[in-house]
Enzyme design. Structure first.
Site, mmCIF file in Angstrom:
data_model
loop_
_atom_site.group_PDB
_atom_site.id
_atom_site.type_symbol
_atom_site.label_atom_id
_atom_site.label_comp_id
_atom_site.label_asym_id
_atom_site.label_seq_id
_atom_site.Cartn_x
_atom_site.Cartn_y
_atom_site.Cartn_z
ATOM 1 C CG HIS A 74 -0.179 0.271 2.596
ATOM 2 N ND1 HIS A 74 -0.524 -0.642 3.624
ATOM 3 C CD2 HIS A 74 -0.227 1.623 3.098
ATOM 4 C CE1 HIS A 74 0.192 -0.054 4.709
ATOM 5 N NE2 HIS A 74 0.409 1.077 4.346
ATOM 6 C CG ASP A 112 -0.288 -4.058 2.959
ATOM 7 O OD1 ASP A 112 0.368 -3.557 1.778
ATOM 8 O OD2 ASP A 112 -0.301 -3.015 3.865
ATOM 9 C CB SER A 168 3.006 1.903 6.060
ATOM 10 O OG SER A 168 1.834 2.152 6.767
#
EC number: 3.4.21.-
Length: 1372
Positions: free
Chosen positions: A127, A155, A258
């Site tokens: 992502h 992910d 992230s």
């Protein structure tokens, strides 16, 4: 980044969740539905949504710098460091990072969102769709993503990069993948660390948050606890920042984190591994982070998919021919009938290029076409040679040479492209002409051996960059690459000069990993002509001027719109006032107007930056090592040269010609916070740096050894200034960033002893050089027309020092300790709080032994309060002391050292001056302000002295020198168990005056008289004057051996006149038997030399009787040792050569001959030691009668060259010549008991003459003489020998043994001794001894014989302990 998803609040989780921009309504509905689900179901439901993890929430009670340093491996957090303590802001220990060595986070990208796991692959979460490139290390190289490799269901992604990464080593990847509960096993995984660059917050114990910075501003890192869940996902609660289960540095992932990594220490494999990438968190006020574990199968497959079929070279089938079609992006490698298809770049698609792996020993590849391989790289499992047809090139991701391989690369590159090289093997560049491409290497060896083209042009690469700390680049010759285009990136590498001479005009070294070395036997010459500067100036940013005033960076460009026009200004101060009223824009101290043309304003700033760089110091962070000399000429513009890396040139010279050179330590680099500099002058933590070279040569230079630097080198200084322990220091405000050096000059004083600089070596100063020592010093100093100043409390002169026309000053807390002697033709000065210690030389491998040492100076000036001079542990110092300030002088020690026997002539001389005391001083002490203490010491007054106080214990104070009398004036005297020796000429005398107070006991007052007193002469000479009330028992008459007499003064104490005086009335003198015996032993050394020659006088005639009268040339060597009373021992080596001739007469054989002799003897006793070399010659005759009778006659003259040192009555060393004559006769009869057995009675008489000698000298001020006249020894000997001859067909041996009695018929010479007490005569004595001998003569050939004899004597005052006589004869 994080552009694919948006954030929505979920009341069930209490935090944000990530949702697709295309599914907002669905997610909103779902969140509402979550309110009806049981709490136990929350974790599973939350994991169904890809919550964005958004990054660094940390404890507020720990300095934020700790988290920053942790993330960037700076400060304490150096990779591999163990048991790192973590303290809070109050200095209290929070905990230790002791479960694993510190991890290396260099594999994490500069923005923290991805991690390098293979030289060409990174891992993160998919992502993160916004980033297109990454960088590593100091971020100077950027790598493009050519394929995102997004996982189809989770992910996670593993993007491929366009080039092999050379700056850093990829992180190891977990071998356990998504195995259930794998990472909860704490016996294997002992620690978990994370790094990220999300939004930064601090949290206090009450949960209050303070925002520090937004996402991607910088990285922080910390610890996390053992996972609560471990399978395809790892779940833990690092947001519980004060919970000990999360370690001392918890770091909770928040917005922007992230894809950041989670590392675990694998104790089984003993290394850190990346186990997961961060996916989600439970909100700013939550505690939970979710990581996706690395899907190892997927990762491996992604990387495998980028390989073409491996190429296996077969020997004997010719080379591999490589053709390539750029249009289709495909090529073929063919060998014989076998073909391999490869894929390269297709149009602009770099990812179309696949990797090729080559194997097969000694492979060969020929490029038929230029190959553009895109993101594909070449890996060589075996050694290969790669060449190309004329003009053909290769580009791609890079080359990997496996360990043990050597790939010869004959292919040139393309301008603007760099060849990236990895692998532990060797890559040899061996193309032709000019290669316009560059090189970036991160591992293994690259040898630059490019060949010249027909025009003679050579260039292996247009530029070379070394990074990661692993690579080595070897120069085949000095033309391979422009040295100024060589740079060292993150953690650097080694440039091997390989015996070449290389010149740099600039050094581009990012950090300490930059190494210039030479491993060749041929010494390299490195010239650092650092006159070039970096002309690359970044486009300056333009700030906005606040109308209300503000702060900024001086020198930066700012703008403001006035009257619809943009005006540009350069800020002159750190802050400025408002521009609305009292307009600060008009203040030249705050602003400089540079016009309204943006381009011209920008160029003005750039020009000033370049002008500033032209004056900036040069700082080299790297290392110089190996077999080379380094020369640094003067740098233009007076720029200073600073080394804060290290130098290791054990056999090399580093020379500085003019300008300033600084060796210093290196400030520990810290991570920047909000633009702060990574280092500063006032920081406490510095790294030590070592500088080693054979010689540091300075001419017209200014050299500084600053904090945290150790220099081990000799220094040769010509008109230069040397500062050891300088407080001058430089820091690079861009240190650790890889950017252009921004130096900052200032002072930095270390807080601890370990941070002080230190020097070891020998310094030679010439031509007005100056040496300032303010740090630890060990070594030697020779100064000629120069100056030395010492302020360091730790200066140790271990080598003899020489100061000619030079000053030496110790002050301001400085302490000089000299251990091996010193000479100065000037005064040595001790200023305020300065101390000078003069000592003997410590004996290696002993606890408290010192060899004596001599210190000869023109004097010592104690000019400052609390100045001190200490003479101790075997030191003998001479030179007057003048104390113009309250100071101390210490001679000797109350805990004296053991003085070792002298091993050098200098040490022996120093030992003789000590006269048995532990330390000695010869000179006057003046000024009246010194407090003097003596313990087991000798002070010889060299002139009138005045001191404040004198404490004397078990010591001696005496007066010697010319016939001028000395007066010692002391305010306070405290003396016990000591000896005071004064002189008198029977009219005047040396005196001691005590003005205030005199105390003590058991002191002897001795008097040395320079003239012989008349019998019964009354003198009445005052010697000591002390205040009234002083005890009359303080001094008593002492007996002293002077010359050859024991002299005792007669004294009386006079207490009239308000003083207590000790008055000399006269003397009592008697002969000192010990001194006389020593003198007699010394004078009788000639008799013992005479006896050595006597015992070897008739050896040749004895041989004639054993060899049946064979005449001819002969040679003999004898060695022996003797001894006598008084510790006397001697040894000698005696050589004889000669020739004799036989005359056959009626009934008798007559032999006549000539001989030459040389004797080298040495003697040692309690009284003296020395050597004699004797040369002589003589004539001899021997008559052998048929009846067995014989008569031997000999006459001989010998010259003696004597060199002896007496240790009595201050005799010292005497060199003198003597001579002696010998006349000897021996007769005997050889009676044969059988044909081959005989007995031989003998009688011998030797008469001689020995020359006399006379010595005159002074013992103190007393005239002495020793004399013995010529004397004529007469020595007799009677004895008997028994022998037997053994013979064979071609040989015969005669063995014999004998004994005899040797005796003096006349006394040896008389010795006359004279001193101030009169004359003493010692009559000569007779001596006798029993001689024993055993020997043999052997016939080797008809005309050659060899003999060997052993002798010994007993029962004499002087005996031969052993003697060996070997002879060789040649008859003709």
């Amino acid at each position: 980044m994080n552009k694919v998803y948006s954030l929505k609040y979920c009341p069930v989780t209490g935090g944000l969740i990530a949702v697709s921009e295309l599914a907002r309504r669905v997610i909103k509905k779902t969140c509402r539905r979550l309110t009806h689900i049981l709490l136990a179901g929350i974790p599973a439901i939350c994991l169904c949504y890809s919550q964005i993890s958004q990054a660094g929430i940390v404890r507020s009670d720990i300095a934020y710098q700790i988290y920053r340093d942790f993330a960037e491996n700076k400060g304490l957090f150096v990779p591999g460091a163990n048991d790192i303590p973590v303290y809070d802001k109050d200095g209290k220990l929070v905990g230790r990072l002791g479960k694993a060595p510190m991890a290396d986070f260099s594999s994490v990208s500069s923005n923290g969102v991805a991690t390098l796991v293979s030289p060409q692959y990174i891992v993160s979460v998919k992502h993160n769709g916004g980033y297109r490139s990454v960088s590593f290390g100091n971020g100077k190289n950027t790598y493009s993503l050519v394929d995102r490799n997004n996982h189809p269901s989770i992910d996670f992604h593993a993007p491929r990069l366009n080039k092999l990464v050379t700056e850093v080593i990829p992180s190891a990847v977990t071998s356990e993948g998504t195995k259930a509960n794998a990472y909860k096993y704490t016996e294997r995984y002992t620690a978990f660390y994370r790094v990220g660059s999300g939004t930064q917050y601090t949290k206090d114990k009450d949960g209050n948050l303070v925002k520090v910075a937004g996402g991607y501003a910088f990285k922080t890192g910390g610890t996390t606890g053992v996972p609560l869940i471990s399978d395809a996902t790892i779940v833990s609660n690092p947001g519980q920042t004060y919970n000990p289960v999360n370690g001392p540095l918890p770091d909770y992932g928040a917005p922007g984190d992230s894809g950041s990594p989670l590392f675990a220490y694998d104790k089984q494999q003993k290394k850190w591994v990346i186990v997961a990438v961060l996916r989600a968190y439970a909100g700013i006020n939550g505690a939970t982070n979710w990581w996706n574990v690395i899907p190892t199968d997927y990762l491996n497959q992604v990387m495998q998919d980028d390989f073409d079929a491996p190429v296996d070279f077969v020997s004997g089938l010719g080379p591999l021919n490589w053709t390539y079609d750029k249009t289709s992006g495909t090529g073929t490698l063919s060998q014989g009938s076998k073909n391999w298809t490869m894929h390269g770049q297709k149009d602009n698609d770099l990812n179309a290029g696949k990797n090729l792996v080559f194997s097969g020993q000694n492979g060969a590849i020929i490029l038929k076409d230029s190959v553009t391989q895109g993101a594909g790289y070449l890996e060589f499992k075996d050694s290969y040679t790669v060449s190309a047809e004329s003009g053909k090139t290769w580009t791609g991701a890079g080359i990997i040479t496996d360990k043990g391989t050597n790939v010869t690369w004959k292919v040139n590159g393309v301008a603007g492209d760099n060849l990236h090289k990895l692998g532990e093997g060797t890559l040899t560049i061996n193309g032709t002409g000019v290669n316009p491409g560059g090189l970036k290497t991160g591992d293994g060896i690259v040898v630059l051996n490019q060949q010249a083209d027909t025009a003679g042009n050579i260039q292996a690469f247009s530029s070379v960059n070394l990074a990661s700390g692993r690579p080595t680049v070897v120069l085949g010759d000095a033309r391979q690459v422009n040295p100024d285009n060589i740079s060292w990136g993150y953690r650097g590498g080694k440039l091997d000069l390989n015996g070449n001479a290389v010149t740099f005009t600039r050094l581009q070294a990012a950090d300490y990993g930059a190494v210039i070395t030479n491993n060749a036997q041929q010494k390299s010459q490195l010239l650092l002509d650092l006159k070039a500067q970096d002309t690359n100036v970044s486009e300056p940013t333009i700030g906005n001027i606040s109308p209300f005033g503000g702060t900024g960076t001086p020198g930066n460009l700012y703008s403001m719109i006035l009257n619809s026009q943009t005006r540009f200004y350069i800020l002159k101060s750190a802050s400025y006032g408002n521009t609305l009223w009292g307009n600060s824009l008009n203040d030249p101290a705050q602003w400089e107007f540079v016009g309204m043309n943006k381009n011209k304003a920008v160029q003005t700033v750039k020009d000033r930056i370049l002008a500033g760089r032209a004056k900036q110091p040069v700082i080299f962070h790297g290392q110089l090592t190996g077999n080379m000399d380094v020369a640094i000429p003067q740098v233009p513009g007076g720029r200073k040269v600073i080394f804060d890396g290290s130098v290791n040139l054990p056999e090399g010279t580093l020379s500085q010609d003019s300008g300033t050179l600084i060796f210093q330590g290196h400030p520990v680099i810290h991570a920047s916070i909000s633009g702060s500099a990574p280092v500063s002058l006032n920081q406490k933590d510095w790294e030590n740096r070592q500088f080693t070279m054979k010689t540091l040569s300075l001419k017209d230079a200014d050299f500084h050894l600053s904090r945290n630097a150790s220099l081990n080198s000799d220094i040769k200084s010509d008109n230069s200034h040397i500062t050891l322990g300088s407080d001058r220091a430089f820091v690079d405000k861009n240190d650790g960033t890889g950017n252009y050096v921004i130096p900052e000059e200032g002072t930095s004083v270390p807080d601890t002893v370990n941070d002080r600089s230190q020097y070891e070596g020998n310094i030679t100063l010439n031509h007005n050089s100056a040496l300032d020592i303010g740090s630890r010093f060990t070594g030697g100093i020779d100064a000629y027309d120069s100056a030395v100043s010492i302020t360091s409390p730790d200066v140790l002169l271990t080598a003899p020092g020489a100061f000619a026309g030079s000053s030496l000053t110790v002050h301001d807390g400085g302490h000089l300790t000299a251990l091996n002697g010193l000479f100065s033709d000037g005064h040595i000065q001790a200023g305020k709080n300065g101390k000078i210690t003069l000592s003997g030389t410590p004996v290696k491998d002993t606890a408290n032994q010192y060899a004596p040492a001599v210190y000869l100076t023109d004097g010592y000036d104690l000019t400052g309060d609390n100045a001190a001079l200490e003479i101790t542990r075997g030191a003998h110092a001479s030179g007057d002391i003048h104390a113009s300030a309250a100071s101390t002088v210490t001679i000797g020690s109350d805990t004296p050292a053991e003085l070792a026997s002298a091993e050098t002539a200098a040490s022996a001389f120093a030992g003789s001056l000590l006269e048995g005391y532990n330390a000695a001083f010869n000179g006057a002490i003046t000024g009246g302000r010194a407090d003097v203490s003596m313990h087991n010491a000798l002070w010889t007054l060299g002139g009138d002295s005045a001191i404040h106080s004198l404490t004397v214990r078990n010591s001696r104070i005496s007066s010697e020198g010319d016939r001028t009398f000395r007066t010692l004036t002391v305010n306070k005297l405290d003396a016990t168990g000591s000896d005071f020796v004064l002189r008198t000429d029977l009219k005047n005398a040396d005196k001691i005056n005590v003005t205030e107070k005199a105390t003590g006991s058991d002191n002897s007052l001795n008097v040395s008289f320079m003239n012989n007193p008349a019998q019964g002469q009354a003198l009445n000479i005052p010697l000591v004057t002390a205040p009234a009330g002083t005890s009359a028992e303080m001094f008593k008459a002492g007996t002293r051996v002077t010359g050859f007499s024991r002299v005792t003064p007669t004294l009386h104490v006079d207490t009239s006149g308000g003083n207590t005086k000790w008055i000399l009335d006269g003397f009592k003198a008697e002969a000192d038997k010990a001194a006389a015996a020593k003198a007699d032993s010394f004078m009788n050394a000639g008799y013992k030399n005479f006896m050595t020659e006597v015992n070897n006088l008739n050896k040749r005639m004895g041989d004639l009787r054993d060899t049946n009268g064979d005449a001819g040339a002969w040679a003999r060597i004898m060695s022996g040792a003797g001894s006598a009373d008084g510790g006397y021992s001697d040894n000698y080596t005696h050589v004889q050569v000669g020739f004799d001739k036989k005359h056959e007469l009626d009934g008798v054989d007559l032999f006549t001959g000539v001989t030459m002799t040389y004797t080298d003897s040495s003697a040692d006793s309690h009284a003296f030691s020395g050597k004699t070399k004797s040369v002589g010659g003589g004539l001899y005759a021997s008559a052998l009668f048929e009846s067995g009778a014989y008569i031997d006659l000999i006459g001989k003259y010998i010259h003696h060259d004597n060199d002896y040192t007496g240790n009595f009555a201050s005799l010292g060393t005497k060199h003198y010549n003597t001579h002696s004559w010998y006349a000897g006769a021996e007769t005997g009869y050889r009676y044969h008991l059988t044909e081959d057995t005989f007995i031989e009675p003998q009688a011998e008489l030797v008469y001689g003459a020995v020359s006399g000698k006379t010595f005159r000298w002074k013992d103190g001020d007393m005239d002495l003489s020793m004399k013995n006249r010529d004397f004529s020894p007469l020595v007799g000997r009677t004895g008997v020998e028994l022998g037997k001859t053994f013979s064979g067909k071609d040989w015969s041996v005669t063995a014999r043994a004998g004994t005899s009695w040797q005796f003096d018929l006349l006394n040896n010479g008389e010795t006359v001794l004279r001193d101030a007490s009169g004359e003493k005569r010692i009559k000569g004595e007779k001596d006798s001894r029993m001689l024993f001998n055993v020997g043999m003569n052997a016939q080797i050939k008809d005309n050659m014989r060899f003999g060997l004899e052993f002798e010994k004597s007993a029962f004499g005052k002087y005996n031969v302990d052993n003697a060996v006589n070997a002879n060789f004869r040649y008859m003709f």
